[in-house]
Scaffold this motif. Structure first.
Motif, PDB file in Angstrom:
ATOM      1  N   GLU A 366       0.824  -1.209   0.000  1.00 12.63           N
ATOM      2  CA  GLU A 366       0.000   0.000   0.000  1.00 12.63           C
ATOM      3  C   GLU A 366       0.857   1.257   0.000  1.00 12.63           C
ATOM      4  N   CYS A 369      -3.236   7.238   0.046  1.00  9.42           N
ATOM      5  CA  CYS A 369      -4.297   7.624  -0.897  1.00  9.42           C
ATOM      6  C   CYS A 369      -3.923   8.933  -1.584  1.00  9.42           C
ATOM      7  N   ARG A 371      -6.099  10.658  -3.499  1.00 13.84           N
ATOM      8  CA  ARG A 371      -7.351  11.407  -3.712  1.00 13.84           C
ATOM      9  C   ARG A 371      -7.723  11.522  -5.198  1.00 13.84           C
ATOM     10  N   CYS A 375     -11.707   5.054  -7.128  1.00 11.88           N
ATOM     11  CA  CYS A 375     -12.559   4.096  -6.406  1.00 11.88           C
ATOM     12  C   CYS A 375     -14.019   4.534  -6.448  1.00 11.88           C
ATOM     13  N   SER A 386     -12.916   5.490  -0.382  1.00  9.25           N
ATOM     14  CA  SER A 386     -11.782   6.088   0.335  1.00  9.25           C
ATOM     15  C   SER A 386     -12.224   6.628   1.689  1.00  9.25           C
ATOM     16  N   ASP A 389     -12.801   3.564   3.924  1.00 10.82           N
ATOM     17  CA  ASP A 389     -11.501   3.020   4.322  1.00 10.82           C
ATOM     18  C   ASP A 389     -10.902   3.844   5.458  1.00 10.82           C
ATOM     19  N   SER A 390     -10.998   5.168   5.345  1.00 12.55           N
ATOM     20  CA  SER A 390     -10.463   6.052   6.386  1.00 12.55           C
ATOM     21  C   SER A 390     -11.204   5.848   7.705  1.00 12.55           C
ATOM     22  N   CYS A 414     -13.260  -1.264  -5.953  1.00 14.26           N
ATOM     23  CA  CYS A 414     -12.448  -0.156  -5.429  1.00 14.26           C
ATOM     24  C   CYS A 414     -10.975  -0.564  -5.345  1.00 14.26           C
ATOM     25  N   CYS A 418      -7.708   1.004  -7.632  1.00 16.05           N
ATOM     26  CA  CYS A 418      -6.909   1.954  -6.850  1.00 16.05           C
ATOM     27  C   CYS A 418      -5.443   1.974  -7.306  1.00 16.05           C
ATOM     28  N   ARG A 422      -4.357   0.549  -2.314  1.00 15.31           N
ATOM     29  CA  ARG A 422      -4.937   0.492  -0.977  1.00 15.31           C
ATOM     30  C   ARG A 422      -5.767  -0.781  -0.851  1.00 15.31           C
ATOM     31  N   LEU A 424      -8.588  -1.568   0.145  1.00 19.33           N
ATOM     32  CA  LEU A 424      -9.862  -0.956   0.530  1.00 19.33           C
ATOM     33  C   LEU A 424     -10.904  -1.989   0.956  1.00 19.33           C
TER      34      LEU A 424
END
Length: 441
Positions: A366, A369, A371, A375, A386, A389-390, A414, A418, A422, A424
């Protein structure tokens, strides 16, 4: 041709070339068979036999506990060696009946119900319930429950899911090619339960041979004017219930609701085939088709196997491994679950055994992210992975739920899309389990 589809989604490599042209082969088991008492969503079964008992093919050995449950039947004749916990492909231990196979396959006497046209709706659903039929696509939801929507839900569309969008898997494809007439008859039985409904057989356009065969079967069947074959655009996850419903009917299933709320019932190809077996032949669910595939397998195949057969017997029937697999998955690569051992029984939801080499099973490291929003562009449920995931990594369950994390269908679009690699879907899946567990307390 106007191809039907849903919004968003991804296009992973198919991997279907290994087995799409391989006819279904029947495999008879050699060793002991193991029948877990939980092969479905809902309450596990109670064992009806004990150590030392003799059982026959088609004998009920597990009794369903409650409406949302499904009985289990022996697929062989032999002697019960033990009733004890075993591991399943989901990684949990469940109570199971272990039967020593005598190789005779002596059957109980199956009573044919007669013409389903003379049966009531209640009688047909009872036959399906007593046959132990569940969703064979992997979810394992008891079929009689799905066919018993609340009275206020008007069902006008019965969709047979022949999309088989999961990479590598071809068991449904082969079944449509080889057992099309039984699938059509099974759909006609379901339509008898819902006289105002129309039937749709939905197939992706990477299986045009199956489209042609199913269209021919529909045209050749009596009283099938209310059945239509729909051709779908090849895209993942076209076979997910909500996405399939949108593709076929242009209806959206509301958040937190079921397909019945959109007037639809979706059934897997193999499930519909088993409905024919139960209602016409009087035979319970005892076998299924499994795709054994992947770069690590010498000779990938589609095998019709008896429930309870050990995975290693399926691998051996495919010539074993040409190289030791780095990862083995129950199902396909997008939604399947990695297993830690091969000493596992085939159960009702075992659609595939995917064996990957080191080259195919690389888990990228990984990175943060960036941004980019890819996803979000891929998510067929219109979520923001995202954000989920956060919230998951911060263990903020309230934020996760507020952002509709429970609507995630765990398709993996997703993670696939990505660029930061990530993980995710792993974090989102784990948090979903945590939230649902807290609600059950």
């Amino acid at each position: 041709m106007n191809l039907l589809t849903f919004k968003k989604g991804v296009h992973p490599p198919h991997g279907k070339h290994f087995t799409e042209n391989k006819q279904i082969e029947e495999l008879l088991p050699k060793g002991d068979l193991v029948f877990p008492m939980s092969q479905h969503i809902g309450a596990p079964c109670d064992p009806l036999v004990k150590k030392g008992d003799r059982v026959l093919v088609g004998q009920k050995i597990g009794e369903a506990k409650g409406f949302v449950s499904s009985p289990i039947f022996s697929s062989i004749s032999g002697t019960v060696k033990n009733v004890s916990p075993v591991f399943t492909s989901g990684g949990t231990k469940v109570n199971a009946i272990i039967v020593e196979n005598d190789g005779n396959y002596e059957e109980v006497e199956f009573a044919k119900p007669g013409s389903y046209k003379d049966l009531s709706k209640e009688e047909i659903i009872k036959l399906i319930q007593e046959a132990g039929i569940v969703g064979m696509g992997g979810a394992g939801f008891p079929t009689h429950v799905k066919l018993s929507p609340p009275p206020d839900k008007k069902i006008d569309s019965i969709i047979v899911n022949g999309a088989e969008c999961e990479p590598y898997l071809t068991c449904d494809h082969r079944m449509m090619l080889e057992e099309s007439e039984y699938i059509v008859e099974g759909l006609k039985i379901i339509l008898k339960l819902f006289p105002e409904a129309k039937g749709y057989i939905a197939i992706e356009n990477n299986k045009m041979d199956a489209v042609e065969v199913m269209e021919k079967a529909v045209k050749g069947a009596k009283d099938a004017s209310n059945i239509e074959v729909k051709v779908l655009k090849t895209k993942y996850p076209q076979g997910a219930e909500k996405q399939l419903i949108y593709a076929v009917t242009s209806r959206e299933v509301p958040s937190g609701k079921l397909p019945a709320d959109a007037g639809c019932i979706v059934q897997n190809v193999d499930t519909v085939r088993e409905i024919y077996n139960a209602v016409v032949l009087g035979r319970p669910l005892m076998t299924r088709v499994v795709t054994v595939t992947g770069e690590a397998v010498k000779e990938p195949k589609n095998l019709r196997v008896k429930l309870g057969t050990n995975w290693m017997e399926l691998i051996e029937a495919c010539g074993g491994f040409k190289e030791e697999p780095t990862k083995v998955i129950a199902g396909g690569p997008m939604m399947g679950m990695t297993v830690s051992m091969l000493d596992l029984p085939v159960v009702k939801g075992t659609s595939g055994i995917l064996c990957l080499t080191d080259k195919q099973a690389v888990l990228p490291e990984e990175s943060p992210c960036i941004r980019c929003g890819k996803c979000v562009q891929a998510c067929p449920m219109n979520l923001i992975p995202s954000f989920l995931d956060s919230s998951s990594r911060r263990n903020n369950l309230d934020a996760f739920e507020a952002d509709h994390g429970l609507d995630c269908i765990e398709c993996g679009c997703c993670t696939f899309s990505c660029p930061a690699k990530r993980h995710l879907i792993q974090t989102i899946r784990n948090t979903k389990r945590t939230v649902l567990a807290s609600k059950r307390k």
